[in-house]
Design a protein around this motif. Structure first.
Motif, mmCIF file in Angstrom:
data_model
loop_
_atom_site.group_PDB
_atom_site.id
_atom_site.type_symbol
_atom_site.label_atom_id
_atom_site.label_comp_id
_atom_site.label_asym_id
_atom_site.label_seq_id
_atom_site.Cartn_x
_atom_site.Cartn_y
_atom_site.Cartn_z
ATOM 1 N N GLU A 110 0.822 -1.210 0.000
ATOM 2 C CA GLU A 110 0.000 0.000 0.000
ATOM 3 C C GLU A 110 0.856 1.261 0.000
ATOM 4 O O GLU A 110 0.596 2.204 -0.749
ATOM 5 C CB GLU A 110 -0.929 0.001 1.225
ATOM 6 N N GLU A 111 1.868 1.288 0.861
ATOM 7 C CA GLU A 111 2.740 2.450 0.955
ATOM 8 C C GLU A 111 4.156 1.988 1.252
ATOM 9 O O GLU A 111 4.358 0.900 1.791
ATOM 10 C CB GLU A 111 2.295 3.396 2.085
ATOM 11 N N VAL A 112 5.135 2.812 0.898
ATOM 12 C CA VAL A 112 6.525 2.519 1.250
ATOM 13 C C VAL A 112 7.128 3.725 1.951
ATOM 14 O O VAL A 112 6.736 4.873 1.698
ATOM 15 C CB VAL A 112 7.375 2.145 0.016
ATOM 16 N N ARG A 117 7.406 -1.176 -4.576
ATOM 17 C CA ARG A 117 6.680 0.080 -4.648
ATOM 18 C C ARG A 117 5.192 -0.210 -4.513
ATOM 19 O O ARG A 117 4.762 -1.370 -4.656
ATOM 20 C CB ARG A 117 6.979 0.793 -5.963
ATOM 21 N N PRO A 118 4.375 0.793 -4.228
ATOM 22 C CA PRO A 118 2.942 0.556 -4.071
ATOM 23 C C PRO A 118 2.350 -0.180 -5.274
ATOM 24 O O PRO A 118 2.666 0.126 -6.421
ATOM 25 C CB PRO A 118 2.373 1.975 -3.943
ATOM 26 N N TYR A 172 -3.601 -4.899 7.781
ATOM 27 C CA TYR A 172 -2.389 -4.297 7.251
ATOM 28 C C TYR A 172 -1.226 -4.599 8.192
ATOM 29 O O TYR A 172 -1.426 -4.771 9.393
ATOM 30 C CB TYR A 172 -2.536 -2.774 7.108
#
Length: 204
Positions: free
Chosen positions: A2-4, A12-13, A77
């Protein structure tokens, strides 16, 4: 993904990944020697409930939440180090991919690295769950000359044969270990126990 965070290079996303519980720094003597399961930095981070890159980084109601095995994966998550994941093809279903995080590492890893099976050797695998079947595949990959699968379930024995086991022994037999010895004229080069039972361990 989802995010980095800042500095993340490997994903990466939008990427699909499998999480691995044996965090590997990639820089210590064990990692560089091809034995990442012995990574001292990763093991220490897991024991302390933090990420390899620091932490703990999770809090709930003001209380620290430790990262279980670097993953904290029992949630919708998870915050993980990029050292705790492997990028996978986008068309690989997540259910199948989940096996790579544990069962394949344990089973195939044992066959290929812990046992160090060499071409032509004889191997017996006791217990044909996810770990045991992965060990069979690892033995096939290593070029084992004979792979004997041992389990009380006929369906699992049939599955093991379909992926490369040369012989099958029903573990429900009182003399399962003796049957393995008879098949090999005395014994195997390597015995891998993935049965999680005292009977399986005794036979191996």
């Amino acid at each position: 993904v989802e995010e980095v965070g800042p500095g993340v290079q490997s994903v990466r996303p939008g990427d699909h990944v499998a999480l691995i519980f044996l965090t590997q720094c990639g820089e210590c003597e064990h990692c560089l020697a091809g034995r990442p399961s012995l990574c001292a930095r990763g093991t220490q981070a897991n024991r302390e409930g933090r990420l390899l890159t620091g932490g703990p980084r999770l809090r709930l109601d003001g209380q620290t939440v430790h990262h279980h095995m670097g993953l904290s994966a029992f949630a919708e998550y998870a915050l993980v180090s990029e050292k705790s994941l492997v990028k996978i093809p986008a068309d690989l279903p997540f259910v199948e991919a989940s096996l790579f995080g544990c069962a394949v590492m344990c089973g195939a890893g044992t066959a290929l690295y812990s046992a160090g099976i060499r071409p032509g050797q004889t191997v017996a695998v006791f217990g044909l769950g996810g770990v045991g079947l992965a060990a069979v595949l690892g033995a096939v990959t290593a070029g084992a000359g004979r792979i004997i699968a041992v389990d009380p379930g006929e369906a699992k024995l049939a599955l093991a044969r379909s992926i490369g086991a040369s012989d099958c022994v029903n573990a429900g037999s009182a003399n399962a270990a003796e049957m393995v010895r008879d098949l090999t004229q005395g014994g195997v080069d390597h015995a891998i126990d993935a049965s999680s039972s005292l009977d399986g361990f005794g036979n191996a």
